[in-house]
Design a protein around this motif. Structure first.
Motif, PDB file in Angstrom:
ATOM      1  N   UNK A  24       0.837  -1.191   0.000  1.00  0.00           N
ATOM      2  CA  UNK A  24       0.000   0.000   0.000  1.00  0.00           C
ATOM      3  C   UNK A  24       0.881   1.253   0.000  1.00  0.00           C
ATOM      4  N   UNK A  25       0.310   2.405  -0.369  1.00  0.00           N
ATOM      5  CA  UNK A  25       1.111   3.633  -0.435  1.00  0.00           C
ATOM      6  C   UNK A  25       1.916   3.921   0.831  1.00  0.00           C
ATOM      7  N   UNK A  26       1.321   3.756   2.000  1.00  0.00           N
ATOM      8  CA  UNK A  26       2.045   4.027   3.244  1.00  0.00           C
ATOM      9  C   UNK A  26       3.220   3.066   3.420  1.00  0.00           C
ATOM     10  N   UNK A  27       3.040   1.835   2.974  1.00  0.00           N
ATOM     11  CA  UNK A  27       4.134   0.857   3.071  1.00  0.00           C
ATOM     12  C   UNK A  27       5.264   1.215   2.097  1.00  0.00           C
ATOM     13  N   UNK A  28       4.903   1.716   0.920  1.00  0.00           N
ATOM     14  CA  UNK A  28       5.929   2.146  -0.035  1.00  0.00           C
ATOM     15  C   UNK A  28       6.690   3.348   0.532  1.00  0.00           C
ATOM     16  N   UNK A  29       5.967   4.250   1.183  1.00  0.00           N
ATOM     17  CA  UNK A  29       6.633   5.399   1.815  1.00  0.00           C
ATOM     18  C   UNK A  29       7.636   4.920   2.872  1.00  0.00           C
ATOM     19  N   UNK A  30       7.268   3.885   3.593  1.00  0.00           N
ATOM     20  CA  UNK A  30       8.201   3.328   4.577  1.00  0.00           C
ATOM     21  C   UNK A  30       9.442   2.746   3.878  1.00  0.00           C
ATOM     22  N   UNK A  31       9.239   2.102   2.703  1.00  0.00           N
ATOM     23  CA  UNK A  31      10.374   1.583   1.937  1.00  0.00           C
ATOM     24  C   UNK A  31      11.308   2.722   1.515  1.00  0.00           C
TER      25      UNK A  31
END
Length: 249
Positions: free
Chosen positions: A149-156
């Motif tokens: 999800x977008x928030x998980x990609x931001x964490x990456x």
């Protein structure tokens, strides 16, 4: 260009040496035969040697022509389902690299030690990532069914920035990092920047495709105008991106 100038240029550049050697042997053999200074057996041996060289040269020329014809018929750019096997090796040997991608998490994980060696030995690495605060359209441009999800990609992305900070702190090398709010349409490995043997490995970002975004393809300087087209886009993205300040260790 006169014949003598062509001869001098070719000899200085070590080009067409087999042709000139053949001409020299043929002329010498003809002169010796004309004035009857060499036995017939030696003259025949020299003639056979000249013919062998000519046959070899003809075979090499034919092979190159056939290879060129096949290359033009099929196109020099090959579309691939995954990254070429030698890209990681090329990154390890390069002293000037430009990487662009949404998070580049896999690249940083697999090549961290190689990048560490590059920076420690005086090489340069530029890294362009999507800004973690960019809108969802930019963050999810590399869209596939299993993509986080977008928030998980931001964490990456933030994790990649932490890795880059650690890399910079440990090496103090020529590492430049920038982020962009622009939705990237492709990922890029630009290896051996500005060299004759420079390589662009381009990954087009696809929509709802399982596995790696694709197609993936490589470009060299012989693949103009596409090499320059993708390089120009990558450099323009770099120019308008926001530099990330990495404090000196």
């Amino acid at each position: 260009m006169t014949a003598w100038r062509r001869l001098r240029t070719d000899l200085q550049g070590r080009r067409n040496l087999d042709v000139y050697a053949t001409i020299a042997v043929a002329l010498a053999t003809s002169i010796l035969a004309a004035i009857d200074l060499a036995p017939t057996e030696k003259i025949m041996a020299a003639v056979l040697a000249v013919l062998a060289v000519l046959a070899f040269s003809t075979l090499a020329t034919r092979t190159m022509v056939e290879d060129l014809a096949r290359s033009r018929a099929s196109g020099s750019v090959r579309f691939l389902p995954d990254f070429p096997a030698d890209v990681e090796e090329r990154r390890e040997r390069s002293t000037d690299i430009y990487l662009a991608g949404v998070s580049l998490s896999r690249t940083l994980e697999t090549s961290y030690r190689a990048f560490e060696n590059t920076l420690s030995s005086g090489g340069r690495i530029r890294v362009l990532l999507t800004d973690a605060d960019a809108d969802d359209a930019a963050v999810t441009t590399q869209n596939r069914p299993t993509r986080p999800r977008p928030d998980e990609i931001r964490d990456e992305i933030r994790q990649s920035l932490r890795l880059l900070q650690r890399l910079y702190t440990e090496t103090g090398g020529r590492l430049e990092v920038r982020t962009t709010h622009t939705a990237l349409k492709f990922g890029l490995n630009y290896i051996d920047v500005n060299k004759v043997n420079a390589l662009l490995c381009v990954q087009l970002y696809s929509f709802e495709v399982a596995g790696e975004s694709r197609p993936i393809f490589t470009l060299t300087r012989s693949d103009d105008p596409w090499f320059e087209t993708f390089l120009e886009q990558a450099e323009r993205l770099w120019d308008v991106a926001q530099p990330i300040l990495l404090p000196r260790p």
